[in-house]
Design an enzyme around this catalytic site. Sequence first.
Site, PDB file in Angstrom:
ATOM      1  N   ASN A  85       3.864 -11.035   4.330  1.00  0.00           N
ATOM      2  CA  ASN A  85       3.175  -9.969   3.595  1.00  0.00           C
ATOM      3  C   ASN A  85       4.184  -9.079   2.889  1.00  0.00           C
ATOM      4  O   ASN A  85       5.194  -8.690   3.480  1.00  0.00           O
ATOM      5  CB  ASN A  85       2.315  -9.119   4.546  1.00  0.00           C
ATOM      6  CG  ASN A  85       1.199  -9.939   5.159  1.00  0.00           C
ATOM      7  OD1 ASN A  85       1.124 -10.102   6.368  1.00  0.00           O
ATOM      8  ND2 ASN A  85       0.339 -10.489   4.319  1.00  0.00           N
ATOM      9  N   ALA A  86       3.880  -8.760   1.625  1.00  0.00           N
ATOM     10  CA  ALA A  86       4.708  -7.861   0.814  1.00  0.00           C
ATOM     11  C   ALA A  86       6.163  -8.354   0.737  1.00  0.00           C
ATOM     12  O   ALA A  86       7.103  -7.604   0.966  1.00  0.00           O
ATOM     13  CB  ALA A  86       4.648  -6.426   1.340  1.00  0.00           C
ATOM     14  N   GLY A 100      -6.430 -12.202  11.010  1.00  0.00           N
ATOM     15  CA  GLY A 100      -7.302 -13.080  10.224  1.00  0.00           C
ATOM     16  C   GLY A 100      -7.356 -12.668   8.765  1.00  0.00           C
ATOM     17  O   GLY A 100      -8.027 -13.329   7.960  1.00  0.00           O
ATOM     18  N   ILE A 101      -6.688 -11.589   8.393  1.00  0.00           N
ATOM     19  CA  ILE A 101      -6.697 -11.092   7.012  1.00  0.00           C
ATOM     20  C   ILE A 101      -5.289 -11.227   6.405  1.00  0.00           C
ATOM     21  O   ILE A 101      -5.128 -11.750   5.304  1.00  0.00           O
ATOM     22  CB  ILE A 101      -7.110  -9.596   6.962  1.00  0.00           C
ATOM     23  CG1 ILE A 101      -8.463  -9.380   7.645  1.00  0.00           C
ATOM     24  CG2 ILE A 101      -7.064  -9.060   5.535  1.00  0.00           C
ATOM     25  CD1 ILE A 101      -9.661  -9.856   6.883  1.00  0.00           C
ATOM     26  N   HIS A 102      -4.275 -10.752   7.129  1.00  0.00           N
ATOM     27  CA  HIS A 102      -2.912 -10.713   6.566  1.00  0.00           C
ATOM     28  C   HIS A 102      -2.317 -12.101   6.346  1.00  0.00           C
ATOM     29  O   HIS A 102      -1.618 -12.327   5.357  1.00  0.00           O
ATOM     30  CB  HIS A 102      -1.986  -9.886   7.466  1.00  0.00           C
ATOM     31  CG  HIS A 102      -2.128  -8.409   7.268  1.00  0.00           C
ATOM     32  ND1 HIS A 102      -3.171  -7.695   7.781  1.00  0.00           N
ATOM     33  CD2 HIS A 102      -1.346  -7.530   6.598  1.00  0.00           C
ATOM     34  CE1 HIS A 102      -3.031  -6.422   7.437  1.00  0.00           C
ATOM     35  NE2 HIS A 102      -1.935  -6.294   6.722  1.00  0.00           N
ATOM     36  N   HIS A 125       6.419  -7.784   9.196  1.00  0.00           N
ATOM     37  CA  HIS A 125       5.245  -8.565   8.740  1.00  0.00           C
ATOM     38  C   HIS A 125       5.598  -9.689   7.766  1.00  0.00           C
ATOM     39  O   HIS A 125       5.310  -9.623   6.589  1.00  0.00           O
ATOM     40  CB  HIS A 125       4.077  -7.695   8.267  1.00  0.00           C
ATOM     41  CG  HIS A 125       4.341  -6.614   7.258  1.00  0.00           C
ATOM     42  ND1 HIS A 125       4.958  -6.844   6.042  1.00  0.00           N
ATOM     43  CD2 HIS A 125       4.042  -5.296   7.266  1.00  0.00           C
ATOM     44  CE1 HIS A 125       5.010  -5.716   5.359  1.00  0.00           C
ATOM     45  NE2 HIS A 125       4.469  -4.765   6.073  1.00  0.00           N
ATOM     46  N   ALA A 172       0.814  -1.218   0.000  1.00  0.00           N
ATOM     47  CA  ALA A 172       0.000   0.000   0.000  1.00  0.00           C
ATOM     48  C   ALA A 172       0.851   1.274   0.000  1.00  0.00           C
ATOM     49  O   ALA A 172       0.324   2.365   0.211  1.00  0.00           O
ATOM     50  CB  ALA A 172      -0.917  -0.011   1.215  1.00  0.00           C
ATOM     51  N   ASP A 223      -0.043  -3.118  13.100  1.00  0.00           N
ATOM     52  CA  ASP A 223      -0.041  -2.420  11.805  1.00  0.00           C
ATOM     53  C   ASP A 223      -1.350  -1.649  11.631  1.00  0.00           C
ATOM     54  O   ASP A 223      -1.854  -1.509  10.524  1.00  0.00           O
ATOM     55  CB  ASP A 223       0.184  -3.403  10.644  1.00  0.00           C
ATOM     56  CG  ASP A 223       0.581  -2.700   9.349  1.00  0.00           C
ATOM     57  OD1 ASP A 223       0.983  -1.522   9.399  1.00  0.00           O
ATOM     58  OD2 ASP A 223       0.470  -3.319   8.272  1.00  0.00           O
TER      59      ASP A 223
END
Length: 397
Positions: free
Chosen positions: A232-233, A262-264, A229, A155, A286
Site C-alpha cells: 500500500n502507498a 480484506g480491503i488493503h 504496510h 491519505a 492501521d
Amino acid sequence: MVLLFLQLAMCLCLTLIYAEPPKIQRFIHARLVMDDGMQEGELWVSQGKIIAPQNTADEIIDVQRKIVAPGFIDLQINGAFGCDFSINPERIPEVAKNLLQFGVTSFFPTVVSLSPEQYRKILPKLQPSTFDHRRAANLGIHLEGPCFAHQYLGAHNPCHKPLEIDGLQNIYGDLQGVKLVTLAPELPGAESFIRELKSNGILVAAGHSGATYAEMKMAIGWGVGFTTHLFNAMKSYHHREAGIIGAVLLNPQIPYSIILDGIHISAETALLCWKCNPEGLILVSDATQVLGLPDGDYWLGSMEIESIGDRVCLKGTRTIAGSKLHLDQAVRSLHQITNCSVVQALQAASLKPAQLAGLYPIKGTLSVGSDADFLFLSDALQVEATYIQGECVWKKD
Ligand code: ZN
C-alpha cells in the site's frame, strides 16, 4: 529520641516478619503458545510476571484447555472509538481500555503527517503510558510521515510534506517517546535523517515511497529496519524494477507489516507475502477513530474520511484512509488465508512485533521473566479473556 528510633526499628522488623508474601497464581490445563510452538501445561504468575513453577499457589485458575497466547502488540493504530491520536490525544486512555476486547495489550499510537507546530502540540500528550495497568500499554509513538514521496501520500495531507528533509528537530521538535518513524528513504536528505533517527534509538521504516530495489537496499544499509504496510502507498512491483516489494519479499531478514482487512490487500497478495517472507510478516490494524463506530463521516488528522461498510476512504474518493480492523480479526484471516499454524498466526501479532521493537523477551512471549500479558482464545481464535500483569482486565460476556 533513642526510644523513638527503637520503636521505629521494631515496627519495621514486625512489618518485615508479617508482610504478606506476593500472591502466586497457577493457570492449569492450558495450551500455551510458546516461542517454539504449542505446549500443554501450566502458567505460573506472580507480581505481574510469569514465573517458574512453584510448590504451592494462592489461586488456581482452570483454563479448560483454551489457547493461552501472549497479548497482541499493534505497531500502527491511529485511534479508535471516536478518538484520533492526531486530533484528541488526551483521550488515549479511553482507547487503551477499549482495545482489550481485541486482545491488544500494548500499542504504538500512530500520528499521521502533521505540521511542525502540530507535532509540538500533540507529541507531549502521547508519551508512553503512565496509565493504570488495567489498560493496554502505550509503548511509544509511531510517526507515520510527513517525509513521504509526493505520488504515494495516500491519505496524508500534502500540505505537511516538507520541502526538504532537514534536521529531525526542525520537523518534529522533541523526539521524546518516539519509537518508530515511517518515511520514504529515496528522498534527498534521507540518509542523514535515517542515521540520526537510528542514533536516537528509533526504529526506521520505509513507507509511502517510490524507492527502487537498489534504493531500498541502500536504505537498509543506512538503518531502515522495517517496511510499513507492504504493497500500500508504494511503487508497484515491476518485472524490470522490483522496488521495495521485491526487496522485502526476497529478503527474509526485512520485517514488514500488512493490513489484513480484506480491503488493503487481497487474500492472494497476503498468501504471496507469507510464501516469500513468512518470518518478516507482522500484522497491524492501521485502525482509525472509525474502529468501533457506525458508518459515517469522520477525520483522520486534517483529512476528512468516510466509513462505508468495511472500507474507510478519503471523503468522496476511493483512496483508502486507514481501516476499522480489529487486530484479532487479522490474526484469524492470516490463519485462514495461508493455512499457517495457529502459533504462527498468533506470533505475527505478538512475538514478531515484540522482537522488531526490541521488547522481547519482556513482551510477546510467555517465557519465565516476561510480563504476564496474555489472552485466552477459543480454537477459532476468538479472544475470550485478556490479562495484563496477571490480572483479568477483560472477559467475554
Ligand atoms: Zn500509511
